[in-house]
Enzyme design. Structure first.
Site, short mmCIF file in Angstrom:
data_model
loop_
_atom_site.label_atom_id
_atom_site.label_comp_id
_atom_site.label_asym_id
_atom_site.label_seq_id
_atom_site.Cartn_x
_atom_site.Cartn_y
_atom_site.Cartn_z
N GLY B 77 26.17 11.54 29.18
CA GLY B 77 27.99 11.36 30.79
C GLY B 77 26.68 11.73 31.35
N ARG B 141 22.89 6.96 26.70
CA ARG B 141 23.72 7.57 25.35
C ARG B 141 22.28 6.95 24.04
NH1 ARG B 141 28.38 9.08 26.95
NH2 ARG B 141 28.77 8.39 28.63
N ASP B 172 26.71 16.19 20.50
CA ASP B 172 25.79 15.90 19.94
C ASP B 172 24.22 15.76 20.16
OD1 ASP B 172 27.69 14.69 18.34
OD2 ASP B 172 27.51 12.58 19.46
N LYS B 198 25.04 21.03 28.43
CA LYS B 198 25.51 20.18 29.39
C LYS B 198 26.89 19.20 28.64
CE LYS B 198 25.67 16.18 29.00
NZ LYS B 198 25.66 14.51 28.46
N THR B 199 27.78 19.33 29.82
CA THR B 199 29.17 18.59 29.66
C THR B 199 30.01 18.96 30.42
OG1 THR B 199 30.87 17.84 28.69
CG2 THR B 199 29.68 19.69 27.58
N ASP B 201 33.85 17.86 30.20
CA ASP B 201 34.44 18.35 29.12
C ASP B 201 34.54 20.04 29.26
OD1 ASP B 201 34.76 15.86 29.54
OD2 ASP B 201 34.16 14.96 27.17
#
Lengths: 549, 549
Positions: B77, B141, B172, B198-199, B201
């Site tokens: 994402g 992805r 992941d 990276k994220t 979240d």
């Protein structure tokens, strides 16, 4: 009240004023005015406030004004900059006379009727300068329409020694402000009423009102998030994003956001109505673009949809009208029908044309059209998730096209609706300046004893120092329209003009934007940076006033 | 490519770098490391990349490096700042040796496997500096997991003379980066692999990785619109806004947004799981606050809800598990049941505990839980409109309370879900600097011949000049977890710690925020203003690193 870092930094921003009103002013009167239509009827309804001249303030030697008590009301939906109208009004009144006082009526026009108010003192005003929201005194949707309301308001007005009421609102609220002005003048109450043009929808504008406040900021917030979604769309390359935007009666917001962000598709309600498009026409229009992009390997895109779209599709309007009538007459019979039979029941009982349309709708929408009704028995169109309706119907159409070999690609959707995100944003520099000037101008109109006027600030694509401040008689903007079965004087709503420069620019570019990916990413509103980033008006305003962007 | 005024102005921003890496560097090695858990198993799986020391760069005399070709991949994402990682990587490689070249693999890890790439030259890089999105090369992805994929990748790597691959991704993707590093080292391919955290979240962090990039910007965008909604809420005073935010596995985003905006209610999935709360407990918790506010005349408020909430409610998790199992075994029988009978059918066939919960759900959600299943037959939890589920159930509970005389007020709702709005925003100054530094550091790790490391930039609550740049062995962050029935080495996810400073600050203030209206309005991200407005890290980071905000 805990403040964010931006709130704290922004509090010290001094909004710009037109040079002409920074010190003393004199009034330049234009010619007597006429209403935009139905002159005779409007003149008859407003014998005391009809035909007044347009006013323009020019710089002059400073005069003495008596101290004045003024009341202010925020009416209807929130729009960025309301607090700056109030702080401009406050500063303007204090500039007229330091002893002037400002009272805020609470939670909209209801505050006037129910005598709920607070005095707005300097420390309160200072806490709200350059902030979004209407929370300083709250807003509300009570309509000021009846003699009883006017008389009740007059009691508290007299009690507080108020000489003028400033009503900050949209077209309806300003219409009512004028009715109130007329009534108070007629009975010799000695109370002036001044309006201020507010609405993020952008549909309160005309020759003398270049834009309603809040439109600039709200559109920029929506364009920020649309831009972000488009960047995501162009990164992942796997979704069609259907984005619904505010705008029940007009599509100015969708059009401005399209000019800002260059989406693949933007629907304009006024065009759909003018072209007598059916729902199928709209669905096909979108599906054709999806298929054409897919043929080039682009299985992604963006679609902007104005909230009011459904009511502009003539066939849908007719269907909804028949449904309203039918269910008003047969509501109790319909209530006995089993839920699983309801849709078929409706299909059987509508006229053939409407029956066919109804049968073509996705089940959820069909159900919504028969079940969720407002207290007057009307369909609640605002509850229809138009973005999902279109997404689902386009998906079905594409499945047919796939079977016919006319669509080779994937179609996956995401849905968004933006409304509350923009109505209370911190005002852009434009709105901060524009609103402050509107409020300051309202104070001058009050000082000059005017009533039945709307505060007007023009020439707004130029630097603020060159803006033209004055007053426009509200009756000048009125025509007669049927409301709830009765002819009423109302301010003429400004719809998107298909012969106007903003729409023409859009129409000239949309095919390119559809096929190629021409997204623009406006980013968030900036307050402190270079002027070309921080101080630009809307594209709509630039095109309307200057013909170019 | 047409650019907005902000894009144009922002293009010239020069992201800040840690002082230590601005010129020549030398490496300071820490002690040998261990994985956070399951040391033996991880060591066995990564014989060539396990136990390496943490690395820190210190300023030193400039060295000569050979020209290096590097490949870069954006995985998963979007997150704000990805383009700056790439521009930092590009500039870092050019600083090592002007002849170095950078290749971008297209649309994620798939580009490596399928040999789709483009060379990233200076003019391309310049077009994307300080912009949001992953559109420079796209993302995807596809999981890099199998030997075939690794070998296919190696073909194009060899063809392009690539010496190192930088993988920008979440937990992941970085796990897979390490598996790839291990494999290439094991077969002596001479190809290094470096990861970047990276994220949005925020769940990829630990002792050595203070935050994943994008979390800062995304939370600030969400906080901007939440603030705007809160201002609207506090102006109209008539709605409860239920706002769902991204965060399937962890509630960092909701928590950070709560710290930024001080809503009336914020649910934290990790707490709900720890307290073994039921759906009814959650509904009651909200309803009690609604009733208590109503008792004080405040029929409005805001509720922040993390996307993954449902899966953290133990009873719901058990219900979903039983539904998955039951429908996997009895899917064809269930498919024969009439739609109107489906819910009763399910109620009859579940265990008593789950049956009762299922029966208590609103029809729409109950139906969604049985109908919409992913290709593996699992409920698609992400499709559940948790915000509407809670709003509806709270409404029901309040109706009961009203009948009992325990609720005197009105309850009207508005629903929002923010995700795509924040993932591709233009990076904040923090993310612009942090990402650029991460990319630049990755180049240095490549130059120094490292593999199996994640680029690490620490001390990030201090000015950028004092940031500490280095590398952390990916194996150090791993433990063994069950995935699809198999034990796998994975980077340990960072959930919200209930004993951490951010949650404790929230927990200490939430009762006051619930009862009083303490909204903070952060406003949009600013790039050009005072440093206290433009350069602040997240509240989460400040509390974690400094214990105070």
């Amino acid at each position: 009240m805990k403040k964010s870092a931006l709130q704290t930094a922004r509090a010290s921003y001094q909004p710009k004023l037109p040079e002409a009103i920074k010190n003393g002013v004199t009034i330049v009167e234009g010619k007597a005015t006429q209403s935009v239509a139905d002159q005779e009827a409007i003149a008859k309804l407003f014998p005391n406030t009809y035909g007044m001249p347009v006013l323009r303030f020019e710089a002059a030697a400073k005069k003495e004004y008596p101290a004045i008590n003024v009341g202010v009301i925020l009416s209807g939906g929130q729009a960025p900059g309301g607090h700056n109208v109030i702080s401009g009004l406050f500063d303007g009144l204090k500039a007229l006379n330091k002893e002037s006082r400002l009272f805020g009526f609470l939670l909209g026009p209801g505050g006037l009727i129910e005598h709920k108010y607070m005095e707005l003192t300097a420390d309160i005003i200072d806490d709200y300068r350059n902030t979004g929201g209407f929370d300083i005194i709250g807003s509300g949707r009570t309509k000021l329409e009846t003699k009883d309301q006017f008389d009740s308001g007059l009691e508290i007005i007299k009690e507080l020694g108020i000489k003028a009421v400033v009503i900050i609102g949209g077209d309806d609220s300003n219409t009512n402000a004028c009715v109130l002005a007329e009534y108070y003048k007629q009975i010799g109450a000695g109370v002036q009423v001044i309006g201020c043009p507010k609405t993020i929808d952008g549909d309160l504008k005309n020759e003398m009102i270049e834009s309603s406040f809040g439109f600039d900021t709200a559109c920029k917030v929506y364009s920020e998030v649309i831009g972000n979604i488009q960047r995501d769309c162009n990164s992942a390359k796997k979704y069609w994003h259907f984005i619904k935007l505010m705008g029940r009666s007009a599509s100015h917001i969708a059009l401005e956001c399209a000019l800002q962000t260059q989406p693949n598709i933007c629907l304009i309600s006024e065009e759909i109505e003018a072209k007598q498009m059916t729902l199928d026409d709209v669905v096909n229009y979108i599906a054709e673009i999806v298929a054409a992009r897919a043929a080039k390997g682009n299985n992604f895109g963006t679609v902007l949809i104005p909230e009011g779209l459904i009511e502009f599709i003539p066939a849908m309007k007719r269907l909804i009208a028949e449904l309203n009538d039918y269910l008003a007459a047969n509501g109790s019979e319909f209530a006995m029908i089993k839920k699983s039979e309801q849709i078929n029941y409706i299909i059987k009982h509508l006229s053939p044309e409407n029956s066919a349309i109804y049968a073509s709708l996705p089940e959820g929408v069909a159900r919504q059209l028969t079940l969720d009704r407002d207290p007057h028995g009307n369909v609640q169109v605002s509850l229809i998730e138009t973005e999902k309706l279109l997404g689902e119907m386009v998906g079905r159409r594409l499945a047919e096209m796939k079977a016919e070999g006319k669509f080779v690609g994937k179609f996956a959707t995401q849905f968004h609706f933006f409304g509350y995100e923009g109505r209370c944003a911190d005002p852009s520099n434009f709105d901060a300046d524009y609103c402050y000037s509107l409020g300051y101008t309202a104070a001058l109109l009050v000082g000059e004893g005017k009533t039945g006027y709307m505060s007007s600030v023009r020439n707004t694509t130029k630097p603020a120092s060159e803006w033209i401040a004055g007053g426009v008689p509200v009756t000048m903007m009125m025509n007669m329209e049927r409301r709830h079965g009765e002819m009423k004087p109302v301010i003429q709503k400004a719809l998107v003009r298909l012969d106007g420069a903003p729409f023409k620019y859009f129409a000239a570019h949309r095919d390119e934007w559809a096929m190629n990916t021409c997204y623009v990413y406006p980013g968030p509103i900036q307050y402190f940076g270079p002027t070309e980033v921080c101080d630009q008006p809307t594209k709509t305003l630039m095109l309307e006033q200057n013909g170019t962007i």
